[in-house]
Design a protein around this motif. Sequence first.
Motif, short mmCIF file in Angstrom:
data_model
loop_
_atom_site.label_atom_id
_atom_site.label_comp_id
_atom_site.label_asym_id
_atom_site.label_seq_id
_atom_site.Cartn_x
_atom_site.Cartn_y
_atom_site.Cartn_z
N LEU A 137 0.81 -1.22 0.00
CA LEU A 137 0.00 0.00 0.00
C LEU A 137 0.85 1.28 0.00
N VAL A 138 2.02 1.21 -0.61
CA VAL A 138 2.87 2.41 -0.67
C VAL A 138 2.49 3.24 -1.89
N HIS A 139 2.96 4.49 -1.90
CA HIS A 139 2.57 5.41 -2.97
C HIS A 139 3.61 5.53 -4.06
N ALA A 140 4.82 5.13 -3.77
CA ALA A 140 5.91 5.28 -4.74
C ALA A 140 7.02 4.31 -4.36
N VAL A 141 7.92 4.08 -5.30
CA VAL A 141 9.06 3.20 -5.00
C VAL A 141 10.36 3.96 -5.21
N LYS A 142 11.39 3.49 -4.54
CA LYS A 142 12.74 4.03 -4.73
C LYS A 142 13.61 2.93 -5.32
N MET A 143 14.43 3.32 -6.29
CA MET A 143 15.27 2.33 -6.94
C MET A 143 16.71 2.84 -7.03
N GLU A 144 17.64 2.02 -6.60
CA GLU A 144 19.05 2.41 -6.64
C GLU A 144 19.62 2.18 -8.05
N GLY A 145 20.52 3.08 -8.44
CA GLY A 145 21.23 2.86 -9.70
C GLY A 145 21.20 4.08 -10.59
N GLY A 146 22.13 4.11 -11.56
CA GLY A 146 22.31 5.27 -12.43
C GLY A 146 21.62 5.14 -13.77
N LYS A 147 22.23 5.77 -14.78
CA LYS A 147 21.55 5.90 -16.07
C LYS A 147 21.34 4.57 -16.79
N HIS A 148 22.01 3.54 -16.36
CA HIS A 148 21.76 2.19 -16.86
C HIS A 148 20.27 1.84 -16.73
N TYR A 149 19.59 2.48 -15.78
CA TYR A 149 18.19 2.12 -15.50
C TYR A 149 17.17 3.08 -16.11
N VAL A 150 17.56 3.84 -17.13
CA VAL A 150 16.58 4.79 -17.70
C VAL A 150 15.38 4.06 -18.32
N ASP A 151 15.61 2.93 -18.95
CA ASP A 151 14.48 2.20 -19.54
C ASP A 151 13.54 1.67 -18.45
N HIS A 152 14.15 1.22 -17.35
CA HIS A 152 13.33 0.78 -16.21
C HIS A 152 12.42 1.93 -15.76
N VAL A 153 13.04 3.08 -15.53
CA VAL A 153 12.28 4.21 -14.97
C VAL A 153 11.19 4.66 -15.94
N ALA A 154 11.52 4.70 -17.23
CA ALA A 154 10.52 5.13 -18.22
C ALA A 154 9.35 4.15 -18.24
N SER A 155 9.64 2.86 -18.21
CA SER A 155 8.55 1.86 -18.25
C SER A 155 7.73 1.89 -16.97
N MET A 156 8.40 2.03 -15.83
CA MET A 156 7.68 2.07 -14.55
C MET A 156 6.78 3.30 -14.49
N THR A 157 7.33 4.44 -14.91
CA THR A 157 6.56 5.69 -14.88
C THR A 157 5.35 5.57 -15.81
N ALA A 158 5.56 4.98 -16.98
CA ALA A 158 4.45 4.82 -17.93
C ALA A 158 3.37 3.90 -17.36
N ALA A 159 3.80 2.99 -16.49
CA ALA A 159 2.84 2.05 -15.87
C ALA A 159 2.15 2.67 -14.65
N GLY A 160 2.45 3.92 -14.36
CA GLY A 160 1.76 4.59 -13.25
C GLY A 160 2.46 4.44 -11.91
N ILE A 161 3.74 4.09 -11.97
CA ILE A 161 4.50 3.90 -10.72
C ILE A 161 5.42 5.10 -10.53
N PRO A 162 5.20 5.90 -9.49
CA PRO A 162 6.13 7.01 -9.24
C PRO A 162 7.48 6.46 -8.74
N VAL A 163 8.55 6.91 -9.39
CA VAL A 163 9.88 6.37 -9.07
C VAL A 163 10.78 7.46 -8.49
N MET A 164 11.33 7.17 -7.33
CA MET A 164 12.37 8.02 -6.74
C MET A 164 13.70 7.36 -7.10
N ALA A 165 14.56 8.11 -7.81
CA ALA A 165 15.87 7.56 -8.18
C ALA A 165 16.82 7.71 -6.99
N HIS A 166 17.81 6.84 -6.91
CA HIS A 166 18.80 6.89 -5.82
C HIS A 166 20.18 6.73 -6.45
#
Length: 293
Positions: A137-166
């Motif tokens: 029941l959380v509102h957003a997720v945090k994910m560790e890692g750098g620009k290697h994960y841009v596709d992850h973040v784009a897909s997660m965001t498109a799926a309605g998941i707010p992502v905090m980068a770390h």
Amino acid sequence: MDNAEIPAPYGSGPASTDTGASGETAVARRRVRTHHLKQAKDEGRKFAMLTAYDQYTAEIFDEAGIEVLLIGDSAANNVMGHATTLPITLDEMIVFARGVSAGASHALVVCDLPFGSYEVSPAEAIKSSVRLMKEGLVHAVKMEGGKHYVDHVASMTAAGIPVMAHVGFTPQSEHSLGGYRVQGRGDAARAVVEDAVALAEAGAFCVLMEMVPADVAAMVDAAVSVPTIGIGAGNATTGQVLVWQDMAGLRGGKQAKFVKQYADLRTVLGNAASAYRDDVHSGSFPGPEHSFT
Ligand code: KIV
């Protein structure tokens, strides 16, 4: 509480209701949402984030006005007794997340994606995040890692998941980074800035930086339009975060340079336990007032 008392950034959106300990219902402060953090940055205001791993601390921090609560994978080494954050599982994170979500009426609740729950693909990251949001029941997720994960973040965001980068020091990579070390000194500063910019452009709503030089964190904050959060990253970020056991002095031993301790809970709890032990040994607890007739 009167709505007029609601401090920014709890500015818009429907008010939630709270049921107090005595059962009364009152109009409460509004839920902090990701756009309130952006608003804080745009208006030059700061916000505070603390880790929480259970219902009561979440409730206390929420009532204290902490805007963001993080179920950190630091539960591994602050609650579960592991030496690093690596062993904690997604299932275990969900248990901690449920407790925090139950205790937080106003704060934005963010949960770490633990090591091993997202690295393989954007699809894996989405699947794990959905579990954290649906079951924890959380509102957003945090994910560790750098620009290697841009596709992850784009897909997660498109799926309605707010992502905090770390970015910066990422504890899940401590074995590849060679231990707890400041990241981004000298020429390495550029990589930290590039990571942050790439992840923000991919859709991250916020960039958290851990253990980077203050001037590098300031460069990142200036380079991205989203809010930034620092831990060991100086004072130029929009928000700050600490692990609550460090902040409140529950943990013993040497503290990291970036920790400020606001209480000595270790002593308070130790004294309470000793007083209880003495009462039990002497027979003065339980007294008549704690006994049924
Ligand atoms: O897990 C955690 O507590 C964190 C903070 C150190 C930001 O990621």
